[in-house]
Structures are given as C-alpha cells and as structure tokens.
Design an enzyme around this catalytic site. Sequence first.
Site, PDB file in Angstrom:
ATOM      1  N   SER A 206      -1.361  -5.313   1.477  1.00 15.24           N
ATOM      2  CA  SER A 206      -1.454  -4.588   0.202  1.00 15.24           C
ATOM      3  C   SER A 206      -0.200  -3.827  -0.193  1.00 15.24           C
ATOM      4  CB  SER A 206      -2.646  -3.630   0.221  1.00 15.24           C
ATOM      5  OG  SER A 206      -3.830  -4.324  -0.081  1.00 15.24           O
TER       6      SER A 206
ATOM      7  N   LYS B 103       1.425  -4.578  -3.499  1.00 13.91           N
ATOM      8  CA  LYS B 103       1.132  -3.840  -4.732  1.00 13.91           C
ATOM      9  C   LYS B 103       2.305  -2.951  -5.158  1.00 13.91           C
ATOM     10  CE  LYS B 103      -3.913  -3.703  -4.177  1.00 13.91           C
ATOM     11  NZ  LYS B 103      -4.147  -4.296  -2.857  1.00 13.91           N
TER      12      LYS B 103
ATOM     13  N   SER C 170      -6.219   1.015  -3.585  1.00  9.29           N
ATOM     14  CA  SER C 170      -5.774  -0.345  -3.279  1.00  9.29           C
ATOM     15  C   SER C 170      -6.661  -1.371  -3.969  1.00  9.29           C
ATOM     16  CB  SER C 170      -5.750  -0.567  -1.766  1.00  9.29           C
ATOM     17  OG  SER C 170      -4.912  -1.653  -1.436  1.00  9.29           O
TER      18      SER C 170
END
Length: 536
Positions: A92, A95, A340
């Site tokens: 993640s 991102k 997230s």
Amino acid sequence: MSRPPEPARHRPSALRRAGALAAVAALACTTLLAWGPPAGAGPSGTGLKGALDEILTDPRLDGGSVSVVVADAATGERLYRRDAGDRLMPASTTKIATSLAAMALLGPGHRWTTRVLASGHRHGSTLHGDLYLRGDGDPTMLAADYERLAADVAAAGIRRVTGRILADDTAFDGVRLGRSWAAEDESAYYSAPVSALTLAPDTDYDAGTVLVEARPGARPGDPPRVSLTPPTGHVPLEVTGRTVDEGGADTLTVDRPHGGATITVTGTIPLGAPATKEWIAVRDPSGYAASVFAESLASHGVRVRGTTRTGRPTPPGARVLASHRSMPLSQVMHPFMKLSNNMHAEALVKTIGRVRAGEGSWAAGLSEVRAHLAERGVRTATVRQADGSGLSRMNLFPAEELTTLLLAVRDAPWYEQWSASLPVACAPDRAVGGTLRSRMCSTPAALNARAKTGSLTGASALSGTVTDAGGRELVFGILLNDYLAPSVKSVEDAIVVLLASSDTAAGRIGAVRPPAAREGGAEDGLECSWRKPASC
C-alpha cells in the site's frame, strides 16, 4: 498468460475470528552513543549505518529482501542506504505515488459530480422519457447522497416517469478488477469492483460494498436475522445458517462466492451472540447505486414505469434535474490515506486518465501517473505500477525512488495538505492515527512519525517522515519482502524509533533495541484498517 499470483489475504469472515492485533511492544531508545565517521563511511558496526544494519539482522528477515533509504529532508543527503535500488513489492505504499500524482494532476480542489438528467419531454408532473443517473467516479457517495438527489427530483415537481432509470457509468471503462488481484479476495470490500457510479455503506467510504449484519434468531433452529446497509433489494441473499443454543459454536460466515452475485450466510450463531458484521463487495456497483437511487425515488413519491439498466451513456441534450458534488480531493485524501482505502486509489487512477487523457482506464491513468513521477525525478525505468492501491503483486518500487518522490514534492503548494493525510504514529483518534494508531507508542516516534503503511502476504513497507532528537526532519523508505514470519512491522518500527531518538546531525545515535515480535501471530498480511471492525 502470467502465472496466477499468490493469494494476498485471508477471507473477510476468517478475519473476524482471527482476533484483534496484539499491542505494539514499547521500544525504549533514549540512550545516545558517540558517533565518529559520517553515515555509511565506517564499518558496519559504526554510527547510523551500524545501528540500522543491526536492526536489519532480525532473524525474521533471514532469506528475505530489504530495501531501505534514509535522507535529510532539507538537503536530500542520503544518510543510509541498504540495497536502495532493489525493486520490491511496495504493497500500500504504492498509494504514495497515486496520491501525489492526483494532488498534482487533478488539484486539491478537484470534486466529482453525480447528476440526474432527463431525456424526452415533460407534461405537468409526468416525464415522458428516461432518467439518467450519471456517475463521475465519486468514490465517496453514500445512500444519503442518492436520497438527496431523489428528493431534488421530487422537489422539481416530477411524480411519474414513463421511461426507465438508466445508469451512466461510462466515465470509466468497463474493467472492474485490477491486474493480478487475488481471486479469493473477490468478495472482500478492500478489493471491490471499480465503477464511475457506486456507493459506500458508511463514512469509511468503502465504495462498491454493502454492510451485512446477521443476528441470532429468536430461538434455536431459527435462521439468523440478516439486514443490509444500505437497505436494498438489488443484492440477492441466501441464508442457510441457523441459530443454536447459547454457548454453542459461532461459525457464521458471510461471503459472496467467486463469480456470483448472491451473498450467502452459512454456519451457526448462538443465542446471545453479538451480530456478525461483514462488509462485502457487490458484483455490480453501478446497478447497486442505481437501485438505491430508484428506491429513494419511490420513497419520495416518484413512480418510474420502466426497469433500471446500466452502462447507458447520457444522450446529448439531456437536462440536469439534480446534482451532487463531492468533498474536495484534499479532504478525500484523509480517509484514502489514513485508512488505506484501495477503492479510492483506483478511482483516482481512472479519474486521472479521464481528466488528463480522455479515457477513464487503468492504462491511461497509470501512464499519466508514470509521466508525473518522471517529472519529479523518479527513475521510472526502475518502477512498475500495475494499479493505484498496491493490491497487485506486480507492483515494484525501490526504496530509493520512493524517497526521491517524497523529497521532490516538499515544495509543492499542496504538500502540507497531503502530509496531513498520512497516518500519525500512536495518535489514538482513528481519523488521525489511521493505520499507525497503535504503533510506536511510548517512544520518541509517537505523534512524530508520519508515514504510509503497506502490507501483503510476505511484503511489508513503511515510508514517510520523522523528526530526530536534534530537530532534523528525515525522510525514510522501508521495503521488506519475501519473509515467512507473520509480521515484520516491529522491524520497521524499530528503524523509525531509532531515527526519532537519534541526533543525526550531531552524530549521536540512539541505542539499538531488538525489534519485538508481535504476540500471538495476529498479523497476517493485512493493513489493520482492512479488518472490520477496524483493529487499528
């Protein structure tokens, strides 16, 4: 055809029974040691290099891969490098690239607009034509927003529609799932189909999902009582579970089997047990949104004669009856980054593609993201980005390039807005601490470190900023891959705590304490915010 990827996560219903995360062990790192040579110049046992190298000898990393970079935020000087150019799965922390590109290419003031339009002609309170519900890609639409759109249509005096409700989701292409997303995650809300017309059940804004709650029946043998949020007849339910005596086995499972639209409720739930809650991805997010809108119209006295259909472009000349504008992107950044939120990332990629290249697809959006990263000095030849969220195991990033990107955007006019969206270590409010709210507590990094977390099976990452004991702001990128342990989060924490407790400019380095393994093996490769109810 590529080989199917390793499944990234467990089933949602299994997560409920896995238990909450174990508390993070406090890391006391306040003792300072003298430091002679500059970072990286001496032997491995010396200074910052030796201290960080020691942390990375943790046996949980044996046979694994590591890429770590630490830099001075003001000057960009690299204070530490460990396999900095190795390309590892960022999970993640992908991102970071997506969010920074969105702030630059769309702007912090970008808003999505969802509209209701009418074709045909109107006679009194009757519309002789069709209603079009046109989505713009807003990943934060709630049932209440569709209810307000319906109320506005009724307030315009329309009581009868002779045609149909046509859902226009053509702002994005028809590809719903990302490359190499795990098939076993198909019903998981963190892996929902991506559509330009969708909605979320609550203000976590998990677009394309419905909240299923199952409670015990009145007596043993009864089926559980099942409800949906938002209430909708669009999602088919199959309930074969049953209630058992108090103290009996709680095996109730809520799922949507691979390839199907029906949500199944199976197993047993004892009398007196709390409700089983699962956030489940719907198969058809556009139809789901249109159905909720149609039901809202009916509740406001607007009768629509025809059926609801999806994928229909709005014709030229259609008149706007009602519209809803989203919160600005700068505000969307908070639930997106703090929690997230995968579906926000993918909606942003497709929105970037539509706005910048005229095509709401992953290919177009990722091409624009890549071009922006190159403009920021990232060596894109060393990077592979297959989606916006990091769900794909095809994503590859070196820690050096993540660090380069974090350094390059510091002079952007929106940087402070973006930085505020990062999770804050040990900040107890979930809207502030996000995925770091239970980490690095009782250490100098608490309420200090701001960073984006990342987790997949065998891949963990943490990248962001921390201020050291001398007031020097540091940027760090940490990527850990190919380990077999349940979690290596405490290794990441130990690195950041060491930085926070050191005076790197003066050459005084905090004492190294071995990173404590988390108790109970509760970590299983998921972002903690991807557990419902959230355990971080």
